[in-house]
Design an enzyme around this catalytic site. Structure first.
Site, PDB file in Angstrom:
ATOM      1  N   HIS A   1       7.041   9.591   0.045  1.00 55.63           N
ATOM      2  CA  HIS A   1       5.848  10.388   0.343  1.00 55.63           C
ATOM      3  C   HIS A   1       5.845  11.749  -0.351  1.00 55.63           C
ATOM      4  O   HIS A   1       4.956  12.571  -0.080  1.00 55.63           O
ATOM      5  CB  HIS A   1       5.652  10.576   1.850  1.00 55.63           C
ATOM      6  CG  HIS A   1       5.306   9.324   2.588  1.00 55.63           C
ATOM      7  ND1 HIS A   1       4.635   9.319   3.785  1.00 55.63           N
ATOM      8  CD2 HIS A   1       5.533   8.023   2.307  1.00 55.63           C
ATOM      9  CE1 HIS A   1       4.478   8.083   4.205  1.00 55.63           C
ATOM     10  NE2 HIS A   1       5.022   7.269   3.315  1.00 55.63           N
TER      11      HIS A   1
ATOM     12  N   ASP B   1       0.843  -1.199   0.000  1.00 52.73           N
ATOM     13  CA  ASP B   1       0.000   0.000   0.000  1.00 52.73           C
ATOM     14  C   ASP B   1       0.875   1.244   0.000  1.00 52.73           C
ATOM     15  O   ASP B   1       2.008   1.238   0.492  1.00 52.73           O
ATOM     16  CB  ASP B   1      -0.964   0.005   1.182  1.00 52.73           C
ATOM     17  CG  ASP B   1      -0.265   0.038   2.534  1.00 52.73           C
ATOM     18  OD1 ASP B   1       0.713  -0.713   2.705  1.00 52.73           O
ATOM     19  OD2 ASP B   1      -0.704   0.803   3.416  1.00 52.73           O
TER      20      ASP B   1
ATOM     21  N   GLU C   1       0.060  -0.815   5.956  1.00 55.47           N
ATOM     22  CA  GLU C   1       1.118  -0.151   6.717  1.00 55.47           C
ATOM     23  C   GLU C   1       0.949   1.359   6.719  1.00 55.47           C
ATOM     24  O   GLU C   1       1.224   2.023   7.721  1.00 55.47           O
ATOM     25  CB  GLU C   1       2.487  -0.524   6.136  1.00 55.47           C
ATOM     26  CG  GLU C   1       3.654  -0.299   7.084  1.00 55.47           C
ATOM     27  CD  GLU C   1       4.222   1.107   7.026  1.00 55.47           C
ATOM     28  OE1 GLU C   1       5.018   1.477   7.904  1.00 55.47           O
ATOM     29  OE2 GLU C   1       3.881   1.853   6.083  1.00 55.47           O
TER      30      GLU C   1
ATOM     31  N   ASP D   1       8.990   3.805  -1.021  1.00 53.64           N
ATOM     32  CA  ASP D   1       8.271   3.364   0.185  1.00 53.64           C
ATOM     33  C   ASP D   1       6.998   2.617  -0.189  1.00 53.64           C
ATOM     34  O   ASP D   1       5.950   3.235  -0.321  1.00 53.64           O
ATOM     35  CB  ASP D   1       7.959   4.578   1.052  1.00 53.64           C
ATOM     36  CG  ASP D   1       7.420   4.216   2.412  1.00 53.64           C
ATOM     37  OD1 ASP D   1       7.450   3.021   2.768  1.00 53.64           O
ATOM     38  OD2 ASP D   1       6.956   5.122   3.128  1.00 53.64           O
TER      39      ASP D   1
END
Length: 398
Positions: A366, A75, A140, A106
């Site tokens: 992110h 995810d 997560e 990530d």
């Protein structure tokens, strides 16, 4: 698709829009890759009140011998303003030697590299003399309720046991080989509420401004520092993350004020001892009168979130040494052993076996235009392959 090529395996995963909690095809794609390598796949969905259902994947190669787990998540966080991206966040486009996409760092990149490392090892030497499993969640980046924690319990109930685990989170600050995470600080969040008396700002003697009390109490939470850290961990740190009165008027003294805070704490504390320390500080500060001369003690209430995370430190020297040696061979660097950063799903895994974390360079995680250098994908795949071979060789000899 050539599974030994991490760029190809990553591209396939990036093209799956698996924004939490959507599976987006990522686990299906990954399971197909692992099936080609001979792993058995177990897809399981977990549910809980007030949270979205989450798909998870547990895959295993081998049935006995030393058992190594690789853990991660498919995810990803939302892309934000898609127009701000220079490349499509779900197209795995390459520009100037870097692959763009949400989750490239990530942490679909780490998963892709591990798959390719395992494929290379199998192609070169056959399956390891032992067992390899992948424990992959889709939760997560979300509440972390229907993911790794439940998947571990589910697998254990079916008879699974692990000797060591590697989490593929991005751990390197600047370049490959910088850092292994051998532990994590704990996390504790809470809410502080101060009650006052609403009134007109021109008549403060008829009111009691809760912000005066809040400032006094907030200062006590942050000063003096909780500790100075130790040889294992940096200092514990409390940050106030929001302050609210619900008041939109400039000429009204509010009736209440609330503040949210989070503490990342080292192994000098538990969540319980830390809560006790903060309650003591607040009780003493509530009687201070510098901002509220002549007033009764501040009326306040503090509540801590029920889901806290403990700090932990991995002491398995064989696991740490084997990974460090693999990194040194592939990059020429000696990695720093660190406990910095936020929490990860390693906090759940540490209850089942020793766990370390090592993955890509995390500079763009992110962010808009999240991306990974193709050279770093190759480097991490090489590290993982060396580590796999050496870990099983050493585990079999023990």
């Amino acid at each position: 698709m050539k599974l030994t090529d991490p760029a190809q395996t990553l591209a396939a995963l990036l093209r799956c829009p698996s924004v939490t909690p959507a599976e987006g095809g990522a686990l299906t794609t990954l399971a197909a890759m692992l099936g080609e390598l001979g792993l058995s796949n177990d897809r399981v969905t977990f549910s809980d009140t007030g949270t979205p259902d989450v798909d998870n994947l547990y895959s295993r190669l081998g049935s006995d011998g030393p058992h190594l787990m690789f853990a991660g998540h498919t995810d990803v966080v939302p892309v934000g303003d898609a127009d701000a991206w220079t490349q499509d966040p779900f197209a795995a486009q390459i520009a100037d030697g870097e692959m763009y996409g949400r989750g490239a760092v990530d942490m679909k990149g780490g998963i892709a590299c591990f798959v390719s490392a395992l494929a290379r090892l199998i192609e070169r030497k056959g399956a390891p003399e032992g067992s390899v499993s992948l424990l992959i969640t889709g939760d997560e980046e979300g509440p972390s309720i229907n993911g790794t924690e439940k998947l571990l319990a589910y697998a254990k109930a079916k008879g699974e046991h692990w000797d060591a685990a590697l989490v593929g989170e991005p751990t390197n600050p600047d370049q490959m080989g910088d850092m292994i995470k051998i532990g994590r600080r704990g996390s504790l969040s809470g809410t502080l509420r101060v009650d006052g008396v609403q009134g007109h700002v021109a008549y403060p003697h008829l009111a009691d401004n809760p912000l005066r009390g809040m400032l006094t109490l907030a200062d006590a939470l942050m000063d003096p520092p909780l500790d100075a850290g130790n040889e294992r961990f940096p200092p514990s740190n409390l940050e106030i993350t929001s302050l609210d009165t619900g008041n939109g008027a400039t000429n009204v003294i509010p009736a209440h004020a609330s503040a949210r805070f989070n503490i990342r704490f080292n192994d000098l504390w538990t969540a319980e001892s830390l809560a006790g320390e903060l309650r003591g500080r607040l009780e003493q500060a509530s009687r201070a009168d510098r901002l509220r001369p002549g007033r009764d003690p501040v009326r306040y209430a503090i509540e801590f979130d029920s889901r806290s995370s403990p700090s932990f430190l991995t002491r398995d020297s064989a696991l740490i040494t084997t990974l460090s040696a693999a990194i040194a061979e592939a990059t020429g660097r000696t990695p720093k052993l660190s406990t910095t950063g936020g929490t990860s799903d390693a906090r759940f895994i540490k209850d089942y076996c020793p766990v370390v974390e090592f993955g890509l360079v995390g500079k763009t995680m992110h962010m808009v235009d999240e991306r990974v250098a193709l050279n770093d994908l190759e480097s991490l795949t090489e590290i993982y392959e060396i580590f796999l071979e050496r870990w099983f060789a050493s585990a079999g000899a023990r």
